[in-house]
Design a protein around this motif. Structure first.
Motif, PDB file in Angstrom:
ATOM      1  N   GLN A   1       0.855  -1.186   0.000  1.00 35.13           N
ATOM      2  CA  GLN A   1       0.000   0.000   0.000  1.00 35.13           C
ATOM      3  C   GLN A   1       0.890   1.234   0.000  1.00 35.13           C
ATOM      4  O   GLN A   1       1.856   1.324   0.762  1.00 35.13           O
ATOM      5  CB  GLN A   1      -0.904   0.016   1.228  1.00 35.13           C
ATOM      6  N   LEU A   2       0.560   2.200  -0.850  1.00 36.22           N
ATOM      7  CA  LEU A   2       1.320   3.437  -0.927  1.00 36.22           C
ATOM      8  C   LEU A   2       0.847   4.398   0.156  1.00 36.22           C
ATOM      9  O   LEU A   2      -0.329   4.771   0.199  1.00 36.22           O
ATOM     10  CB  LEU A   2       1.151   4.065  -2.306  1.00 36.22           C
ATOM     11  N   VAL A   3       1.764   4.809   1.019  1.00 40.06           N
ATOM     12  CA  VAL A   3       1.437   5.728   2.103  1.00 40.06           C
ATOM     13  C   VAL A   3       1.496   7.180   1.638  1.00 40.06           C
ATOM     14  O   VAL A   3       0.610   7.975   1.942  1.00 40.06           O
ATOM     15  CB  VAL A   3       2.392   5.522   3.297  1.00 40.06           C
ATOM     16  N   SER A   4       2.547   7.539   0.869  1.00 44.59           N
ATOM     17  CA  SER A   4       2.690   8.948   0.506  1.00 44.59           C
ATOM     18  C   SER A   4       3.522   9.135  -0.744  1.00 44.59           C
ATOM     19  O   SER A   4       4.366   8.303  -1.085  1.00 44.59           O
ATOM     20  CB  SER A   4       3.334   9.736   1.657  1.00 44.59           C
ATOM     21  N   THR A   5       3.252  10.259  -1.404  1.00 45.54           N
ATOM     22  CA  THR A   5       4.093  10.776  -2.472  1.00 45.54           C
ATOM     23  C   THR A   5       4.482  12.202  -2.092  1.00 45.54           C
ATOM     24  O   THR A   5       4.016  12.729  -1.079  1.00 45.54           O
ATOM     25  CB  THR A   5       3.361  10.781  -3.825  1.00 45.54           C
ATOM     26  N   VAL A   6       5.305  12.827  -2.928  1.00 50.22           N
ATOM     27  CA  VAL A   6       5.772  14.195  -2.661  1.00 50.22           C
ATOM     28  C   VAL A   6       5.570  15.036  -3.919  1.00 50.22           C
ATOM     29  O   VAL A   6       5.879  14.584  -5.027  1.00 50.22           O
ATOM     30  CB  VAL A   6       7.268  14.210  -2.264  1.00 50.22           C
ATOM     31  N   THR A   7       5.074  16.256  -3.763  1.00 52.50           N
ATOM     32  CA  THR A   7       4.992  17.169  -4.900  1.00 52.50           C
ATOM     33  C   THR A   7       6.364  17.790  -5.150  1.00 52.50           C
ATOM     34  O   THR A   7       7.287  17.637  -4.349  1.00 52.50           O
ATOM     35  CB  THR A   7       3.957  18.268  -4.660  1.00 52.50           C
ATOM     36  N   ASP A   8       6.482  18.511  -6.220  1.00 52.71           N
ATOM     37  CA  ASP A   8       7.768  19.089  -6.623  1.00 52.71           C
ATOM     38  C   ASP A   8       8.298  20.056  -5.556  1.00 52.71           C
ATOM     39  O   ASP A   8       7.672  21.082  -5.292  1.00 52.71           O
ATOM     40  CB  ASP A   8       7.597  19.822  -7.951  1.00 52.71           C
TER      41      ASP A   8
ATOM     42  N   VAL B   1       6.286  30.930  -1.553  1.00 53.97           N
ATOM     43  CA  VAL B   1       6.164  32.307  -1.064  1.00 53.97           C
ATOM     44  C   VAL B   1       5.990  33.291  -2.213  1.00 53.97           C
ATOM     45  O   VAL B   1       5.642  34.449  -1.987  1.00 53.97           O
ATOM     46  CB  VAL B   1       7.372  32.731  -0.209  1.00 53.97           C
ATOM     47  N   MET B   2       6.218  32.847  -3.437  1.00 50.40           N
ATOM     48  CA  MET B   2       6.030  33.695  -4.614  1.00 50.40           C
ATOM     49  C   MET B   2       4.639  33.428  -5.189  1.00 50.40           C
ATOM     50  O   MET B   2       4.376  32.371  -5.743  1.00 50.40           O
ATOM     51  CB  MET B   2       7.107  33.404  -5.660  1.00 50.40           C
ATOM     52  N   GLU B   3       3.747  34.396  -5.042  1.00 57.20           N
ATOM     53  CA  GLU B   3       2.367  34.190  -5.484  1.00 57.20           C
ATOM     54  C   GLU B   3       2.285  33.940  -6.987  1.00 57.20           C
ATOM     55  O   GLU B   3       1.337  33.286  -7.461  1.00 57.20           O
ATOM     56  CB  GLU B   3       1.510  35.382  -5.087  1.00 57.20           C
ATOM     57  N   ALA B   4       3.257  34.420  -7.727  1.00 52.58           N
ATOM     58  CA  ALA B   4       3.280  34.184  -9.165  1.00 52.58           C
ATOM     59  C   ALA B   4       3.428  32.692  -9.493  1.00 52.58           C
ATOM     60  O   ALA B   4       3.124  32.274 -10.614  1.00 52.58           O
ATOM     61  CB  ALA B   4       4.416  34.970  -9.819  1.00 52.58           C
ATOM     62  N   ASN B   5       3.881  31.907  -8.523  1.00 50.80           N
ATOM     63  CA  ASN B   5       4.049  30.470  -8.727  1.00 50.80           C
ATOM     64  C   ASN B   5       2.803  29.662  -8.386  1.00 50.80           C
ATOM     65  O   ASN B   5       2.775  28.452  -8.604  1.00 50.80           O
ATOM     66  CB  ASN B   5       5.206  29.939  -7.871  1.00 50.80           C
ATOM     67  N   HIS B   6       1.778  30.302  -7.838  1.00 54.77           N
ATOM     68  CA  HIS B   6       0.648  29.550  -7.309  1.00 54.77           C
ATOM     69  C   HIS B   6      -0.171  28.855  -8.393  1.00 54.77           C
ATOM     70  O   HIS B   6      -0.682  27.751  -8.171  1.00 54.77           O
ATOM     71  CB  HIS B   6      -0.237  30.448  -6.444  1.00 54.77           C
ATOM     72  N   ASP B   7      -0.325  29.470  -9.555  1.00 50.72           N
ATOM     73  CA  ASP B   7      -1.055  28.799 -10.632  1.00 50.72           C
ATOM     74  C   ASP B   7      -0.329  27.533 -11.069  1.00 50.72           C
ATOM     75  O   ASP B   7      -0.957  26.478 -11.263  1.00 50.72           O
ATOM     76  CB  ASP B   7      -1.245  29.742 -11.821  1.00 50.72           C
ATOM     77  N   THR B   8       0.998  27.634 -11.213  1.00 51.86           N
ATOM     78  CA  THR B   8       1.793  26.451 -11.577  1.00 51.86           C
ATOM     79  C   THR B   8       1.687  25.383 -10.500  1.00 51.86           C
ATOM     80  O   THR B   8       1.569  24.187 -10.807  1.00 51.86           O
ATOM     81  CB  THR B   8       3.263  26.849 -11.782  1.00 51.86           C
ATOM     82  N   PHE B   9       1.719  25.813  -9.250  1.00 48.22           N
ATOM     83  CA  PHE B   9       1.583  24.865  -8.138  1.00 48.22           C
ATOM     84  C   PHE B   9       0.249  24.141  -8.198  1.00 48.22           C
ATOM     85  O   PHE B   9       0.187  22.915  -8.047  1.00 48.22           O
ATOM     86  CB  PHE B   9       1.725  25.602  -6.808  1.00 48.22           C
ATOM     87  N   ARG B  10      -0.823  24.877  -8.448  1.00 46.37           N
ATOM     88  CA  ARG B  10      -2.142  24.245  -8.498  1.00 46.37           C
ATOM     89  C   ARG B  10      -2.246  23.239  -9.652  1.00 46.37           C
ATOM     90  O   ARG B  10      -2.836  22.166  -9.495  1.00 46.37           O
ATOM     91  CB  ARG B  10      -3.233  25.320  -8.599  1.00 46.37           C
ATOM     92  N   GLU B  11      -1.677  23.594 -10.769  1.00 44.15           N
ATOM     93  CA  GLU B  11      -1.689  22.672 -11.915  1.00 44.15           C
ATOM     94  C   GLU B  11      -0.901  21.400 -11.599  1.00 44.15           C
ATOM     95  O   GLU B  11      -1.351  20.284 -11.891  1.00 44.15           O
ATOM     96  CB  GLU B  11      -1.097  23.368 -13.138  1.00 44.15           C
ATOM     97  N   MET B  12       0.284  21.591 -11.010  1.00 40.13           N
ATOM     98  CA  MET B  12       1.116  20.446 -10.649  1.00 40.13           C
ATOM     99  C   MET B  12       0.428  19.590  -9.586  1.00 40.13           C
ATOM    100  O   MET B  12       0.442  18.354  -9.667  1.00 40.13           O
ATOM    101  CB  MET B  12       2.469  20.937 -10.143  1.00 40.13           C
ATOM    102  N   PHE B  13      -0.185  20.226  -8.616  1.00 39.10           N
ATOM    103  CA  PHE B  13      -0.834  19.490  -7.534  1.00 39.10           C
ATOM    104  C   PHE B  13      -1.995  18.653  -8.072  1.00 39.10           C
ATOM    105  O   PHE B  13      -2.196  17.509  -7.632  1.00 39.10           O
ATOM    106  CB  PHE B  13      -1.338  20.447  -6.449  1.00 39.10           C
TER     107      PHE B  13
END
Length: 257
Positions: free
Chosen positions: A58-65, A71-83
């Motif tokens: 059973q897989l317990v966890s993975t990790v996002t990039d 802390v850079m709000e300009a990265n939040h759209d990319t983060f949401r897409e990646m997530f």
């Protein structure tokens, strides 16, 4: 009570080869049912899914990039897409947790401001985690040895974000190695944050080898987990000091039993 051990396939069972599928088979043959891995990006998800089915793991966890600087709000759209992609793939593999690193801090904003920005990013993906039945784990990692400049250097940093988001889908990943290396006292820190803990990982300090290779008091630390009411698995995330992963896990197995 005893604790089941989940093994991180990125660090362990290298003797089985480079493929996580082969390491998973070796872990299962050694009696380990729970496994952890890093990102699913650029991985053969169908192959991993088949390996999980074949081995009964059973897989317990993975990790996002971990490179995304939240802390850079300009990265939040990319983060949401990646997530969104990472959450879908983690759920496809039957995983239950997804670890979100904070990325690096910046020197020109006060820490509370940075933590508030990160909290907004995390809050924005809570509905995605809910859709896939996942828990988001925020992990403080030490800045003194392994992750200089990271925002979540102290346990209190991740807890501040968890409390701001205020969702049962967002929990703390408490890593005993990182806490000790950052010069925290687990016997003071863990009881204060136990209500937020969603997962625990271990490695010895110093060195990040297997428990028993450093100077930490593992019977007392595993006893502490019992005292604070932690009932989940103990994630083994260390680099074995020898070539035999099963031998490296023997002492941890003993103290968790």
């Amino acid at each position: 009570m005893s604790f089941e051990i989940s093994v991180n396939l990125e660090y362990m069972f290298h003797e089985a080869g480079e493929r996580l599928e082969d390491r998973m088979a070796a872990a299962a043959a050694a009696g380990f049912r729970l496994v952890e891995m890093f990102t699913t990006a650029n991985r053969d998800v169908p192959s991993l899914k088949q390996a999980l089915a074949d081995t009964g793991c059973q897989l317990v966890s993975t990790v996002t990039d971990p490179r995304i600087q939240l802390v850079m709000e300009a990265n939040h759209d990319t983060f949401r897409e990646m997530f969104a992609v990472a959450a879908r793939e983690t759920a496809e593999l039957g995983g239950t947790n997804i670890v979100v690193p904070s990325g690096s801090a910046v020197p020109y904003m006060k820490r509370p401001v940075q933590l508030a920005i990160v909290a907004r990013a995390i809050a924005s993906v809570v509905p995605v985690a809910e859709e896939h039945g996942l828990t988001i784990l925020l992990e403080p990692v030490n800045t003194r040895m392994d992750h200089p400049g990271v925002l979540f250097g102290m346990t209190e940093d991740a807890v501040a974000v968890i409390e701001q988001v205020s969702s049962p889908r967002v929990k703390l990943l408490y890593d005993i190695y990182h806490s000790i290396t950052e010069r925290e006292d687990p016997f003071a820190v863990l009881p204060a944050v136990a209500q937020h803990v969603g997962h625990v990982q271990v490695a010895d300090a110093p060195g990040r080898g297997e428990p028993g290779s450093g100077s930490a008091d593992w019977p007392a630390l595993i006893g502490l987990l019992r005292q604070v009411g932690y009932a989940g698995p103990v994630g083994a995330e260390f680099t074995p000091t020898g070539p035999d992963t099963v031998a490296a896990l023997a002492y941890l197995r003993q103290v968790c039993a």
